[in-house]
Design a protein around this motif. Sequence first.
Motif, PDB file in Angstrom:
ATOM      1  N   LEU A   1     -19.602 -14.353  91.637  1.00  0.00           N
ATOM      2  CA  LEU A   1     -18.890 -15.360  90.858  1.00  0.00           C
ATOM      3  C   LEU A   1     -17.399 -15.079  90.752  1.00  0.00           C
ATOM      4  O   LEU A   1     -16.616 -15.990  90.495  1.00  0.00           O
ATOM      5  CB  LEU A   1     -19.509 -15.473  89.461  1.00  0.00           C
ATOM      6  N   VAL A   2     -17.004 -13.832  90.895  1.00  0.00           N
ATOM      7  CA  VAL A   2     -15.590 -13.459  90.860  1.00  0.00           C
ATOM      8  C   VAL A   2     -15.319 -12.436  91.963  1.00  0.00           C
ATOM      9  O   VAL A   2     -16.225 -11.739  92.409  1.00  0.00           O
ATOM     10  CB  VAL A   2     -15.157 -12.867  89.489  1.00  0.00           C
ATOM     11  N   ALA A   3     -14.071 -12.369  92.384  1.00  0.00           N
ATOM     12  CA  ALA A   3     -13.656 -11.336  93.338  1.00  0.00           C
ATOM     13  C   ALA A   3     -13.307 -10.083  92.549  1.00  0.00           C
ATOM     14  O   ALA A   3     -12.634 -10.157  91.523  1.00  0.00           O
ATOM     15  CB  ALA A   3     -12.453 -11.814  94.139  1.00  0.00           C
ATOM     16  N   VAL A   4     -13.777  -8.944  93.021  1.00  0.00           N
ATOM     17  CA  VAL A   4     -13.548  -7.683  92.321  1.00  0.00           C
ATOM     18  C   VAL A   4     -12.897  -6.680  93.266  1.00  0.00           C
ATOM     19  O   VAL A   4     -13.424  -6.406  94.347  1.00  0.00           O
ATOM     20  CB  VAL A   4     -14.876  -7.096  91.772  1.00  0.00           C
ATOM     21  N   LYS A   5     -11.746  -6.148  92.842  1.00  0.00           N
ATOM     22  CA  LYS A   5     -11.111  -5.043  93.564  1.00  0.00           C
ATOM     23  C   LYS A   5     -11.760  -3.755  93.071  1.00  0.00           C
ATOM     24  O   LYS A   5     -11.867  -3.534  91.866  1.00  0.00           O
ATOM     25  CB  LYS A   5      -9.614  -4.997  93.292  1.00  0.00           C
ATOM     26  N   VAL A   6     -12.182  -2.916  94.012  1.00  0.00           N
ATOM     27  CA  VAL A   6     -12.844  -1.660  93.655  1.00  0.00           C
ATOM     28  C   VAL A   6     -11.906  -0.503  93.952  1.00  0.00           C
ATOM     29  O   VAL A   6     -11.508  -0.298  95.095  1.00  0.00           O
ATOM     30  CB  VAL A   6     -14.165  -1.491  94.428  1.00  0.00           C
ATOM     31  N   PRO A   7     -11.550   0.271  92.915  1.00  0.00           N
ATOM     32  CA  PRO A   7     -10.664   1.427  93.122  1.00  0.00           C
ATOM     33  C   PRO A   7     -11.460   2.641  93.602  1.00  0.00           C
ATOM     34  O   PRO A   7     -12.697   2.609  93.658  1.00  0.00           O
ATOM     35  CB  PRO A   7     -10.123   1.681  91.716  1.00  0.00           C
ATOM     36  N   ALA A   8     -10.754   3.702  93.896  1.00  0.00           N
ATOM     37  CA  ALA A   8     -11.422   4.984  94.124  1.00  0.00           C
ATOM     38  C   ALA A   8     -12.099   5.364  92.810  1.00  0.00           C
ATOM     39  O   ALA A   8     -11.504   5.226  91.739  1.00  0.00           O
ATOM     40  CB  ALA A   8     -10.407   6.044  94.542  1.00  0.00           C
ATOM     41  N   LEU A   9     -13.329   5.799  92.889  1.00  0.00           N
ATOM     42  CA  LEU A   9     -14.099   6.098  91.682  1.00  0.00           C
ATOM     43  C   LEU A   9     -14.222   7.601  91.476  1.00  0.00           C
ATOM     44  O   LEU A   9     -14.491   8.342  92.417  1.00  0.00           O
ATOM     45  CB  LEU A   9     -15.498   5.479  91.781  1.00  0.00           C
ATOM     46  N   GLY A  10     -14.048   8.022  90.220  1.00  0.00           N
ATOM     47  CA  GLY A  10     -14.277   9.412  89.851  1.00  0.00           C
ATOM     48  C   GLY A  10     -15.769   9.698  89.782  1.00  0.00           C
ATOM     49  O   GLY A  10     -16.608   8.808  89.926  1.00  0.00           O
ATOM     50  N   ASP A  11     -16.110  10.951  89.523  1.00  0.00           N
ATOM     51  CA  ASP A  11     -17.512  11.375  89.513  1.00  0.00           C
ATOM     52  C   ASP A  11     -18.377  10.575  88.544  1.00  0.00           C
ATOM     53  O   ASP A  11     -19.461  10.118  88.903  1.00  0.00           O
ATOM     54  CB  ASP A  11     -17.623  12.867  89.180  1.00  0.00           C
ATOM     55  N   GLU A  12     -17.911  10.417  87.307  1.00  0.00           N
ATOM     56  CA  GLU A  12     -18.715   9.702  86.302  1.00  0.00           C
ATOM     57  C   GLU A  12     -18.861   8.229  86.678  1.00  0.00           C
ATOM     58  O   GLU A  12     -19.930   7.639  86.514  1.00  0.00           O
ATOM     59  CB  GLU A  12     -18.093   9.851  84.912  1.00  0.00           C
ATOM     60  N   ALA A  13     -17.804   7.620  87.190  1.00  0.00           N
ATOM     61  CA  ALA A  13     -17.878   6.220  87.619  1.00  0.00           C
ATOM     62  C   ALA A  13     -18.793   6.070  88.833  1.00  0.00           C
ATOM     63  O   ALA A  13     -19.520   5.074  88.939  1.00  0.00           O
ATOM     64  CB  ALA A  13     -16.484   5.671  87.915  1.00  0.00           C
ATOM     65  N   LEU A  14     -18.789   7.039  89.739  1.00  0.00           N
ATOM     66  CA  LEU A  14     -19.710   6.991  90.887  1.00  0.00           C
ATOM     67  C   LEU A  14     -21.165   7.063  90.421  1.00  0.00           C
ATOM     68  O   LEU A  14     -22.030   6.354  90.938  1.00  0.00           O
ATOM     69  CB  LEU A  14     -19.415   8.130  91.865  1.00  0.00           C
ATOM     70  N   LYS A  15     -21.410   7.930  89.460  1.00  0.00           N
ATOM     71  CA  LYS A  15     -22.753   8.025  88.873  1.00  0.00           C
ATOM     72  C   LYS A  15     -23.116   6.687  88.231  1.00  0.00           C
ATOM     73  O   LYS A  15     -24.227   6.178  88.412  1.00  0.00           O
ATOM     74  CB  LYS A  15     -22.768   9.153  87.833  1.00  0.00           C
ATOM     75  N   GLY A  16     -22.167   6.103  87.511  1.00  0.00           N
ATOM     76  CA  GLY A  16     -22.391   4.810  86.888  1.00  0.00           C
ATOM     77  C   GLY A  16     -22.625   3.705  87.902  1.00  0.00           C
ATOM     78  O   GLY A  16     -23.457   2.821  87.691  1.00  0.00           O
ATOM     79  N   GLU A  17     -21.916   3.760  89.022  1.00  0.00           N
ATOM     80  CA  GLU A  17     -22.119   2.760  90.078  1.00  0.00           C
ATOM     81  C   GLU A  17     -23.554   2.802  90.597  1.00  0.00           C
ATOM     82  O   GLU A  17     -24.201   1.760  90.749  1.00  0.00           O
ATOM     83  CB  GLU A  17     -21.140   2.997  91.225  1.00  0.00           C
ATOM     84  N   ALA A  18     -24.048   3.998  90.859  1.00  0.00           N
ATOM     85  CA  ALA A  18     -25.425   4.128  91.349  1.00  0.00           C
ATOM     86  C   ALA A  18     -26.428   3.595  90.324  1.00  0.00           C
ATOM     87  O   ALA A  18     -27.365   2.863  90.669  1.00  0.00           O
ATOM     88  CB  ALA A  18     -25.726   5.586  91.693  1.00  0.00           C
ATOM     89  N   LEU A  19     -26.215   3.942  89.060  1.00  0.00           N
ATOM     90  CA  LEU A  19     -27.105   3.462  88.002  1.00  0.00           C
ATOM     91  C   LEU A  19     -26.990   1.941  87.835  1.00  0.00           C
ATOM     92  O   LEU A  19     -27.990   1.255  87.630  1.00  0.00           O
ATOM     93  CB  LEU A  19     -26.792   4.171  86.678  1.00  0.00           C
ATOM     94  N   PHE A  20     -25.765   1.426  87.923  1.00  0.00           N
ATOM     95  CA  PHE A  20     -25.544  -0.016  87.835  1.00  0.00           C
ATOM     96  C   PHE A  20     -26.301  -0.717  88.966  1.00  0.00           C
ATOM     97  O   PHE A  20     -26.993  -1.712  88.734  1.00  0.00           O
ATOM     98  CB  PHE A  20     -24.045  -0.336  87.910  1.00  0.00           C
ATOM     99  N   ASN A  21     -26.165  -0.195  90.186  1.00  0.00           N
ATOM    100  CA  ASN A  21     -26.846  -0.815  91.321  1.00  0.00           C
ATOM    101  C   ASN A  21     -28.359  -0.821  91.141  1.00  0.00           C
ATOM    102  O   ASN A  21     -29.028  -1.792  91.511  1.00  0.00           O
ATOM    103  CB  ASN A  21     -26.457  -0.120  92.628  1.00  0.00           C
ATOM    104  N   ASP A  22     -28.905   0.233  90.567  1.00  0.00           N
ATOM    105  CA  ASP A  22     -30.353   0.328  90.354  1.00  0.00           C
ATOM    106  C   ASP A  22     -30.857  -0.532  89.198  1.00  0.00           C
ATOM    107  O   ASP A  22     -31.996  -0.988  89.223  1.00  0.00           O
ATOM    108  CB  ASP A  22     -30.763   1.784  90.090  1.00  0.00           C
ATOM    109  N   ASN A  23     -30.029  -0.714  88.171  1.00  0.00           N
ATOM    110  CA  ASN A  23     -30.510  -1.340  86.938  1.00  0.00           C
ATOM    111  C   ASN A  23     -29.877  -2.678  86.583  1.00  0.00           C
ATOM    112  O   ASN A  23     -30.449  -3.421  85.780  1.00  0.00           O
ATOM    113  CB  ASN A  23     -30.273  -0.379  85.757  1.00  0.00           C
TER     114      ASN A  23
END
Length: 140
Positions: free
Chosen positions: A38-60
């Motif tokens: 629905l929107v365009a999202v720019k994705v920055p370089a992610l730190g460790d905690e954000a990378l962990k969050g990305e994986a959890l976000f993708n799963d849940n």
Amino acid sequence: MKKPVLIAAGVAVVALAGTLLLKKDDEASVAAAAGSALVAVKVPALGDEALKGEALFNDNCASCHGKNAAGRDGNGPPLVHKIYEPNHHADGSFYLAAMRGVRAHHWPFGDMPPVEGIREDQVASIVTYVRTLQRENGIF
């Protein structure tokens, strides 16, 4: 007399076939749009905690809220949106939504059910990921 009738019939058949093909293409386009971002999202370089969050976000979360929290047409709203800025939806609202679900109030997607089996520490990582995306996209 038969020749003009045959020509007219042939033109009608070709027109009908063209209309049916165009309709099929339109239906395919609508089907492809359902579930699209629905929107365009720019994705920055992610730190460790954000990378962990990305994986959890993708799963849940991504099945409804889309890849990179961009929303999914017909499924769920984008979280990279000014409605979810920290001054309007504090981090606690993400915890409550994940743990208890939330009634629809900003978007026409229906109620959000609780996320089964998610833990608070996992939600914290997801919030870090979403807030990182929001900052990169000018949402403070």
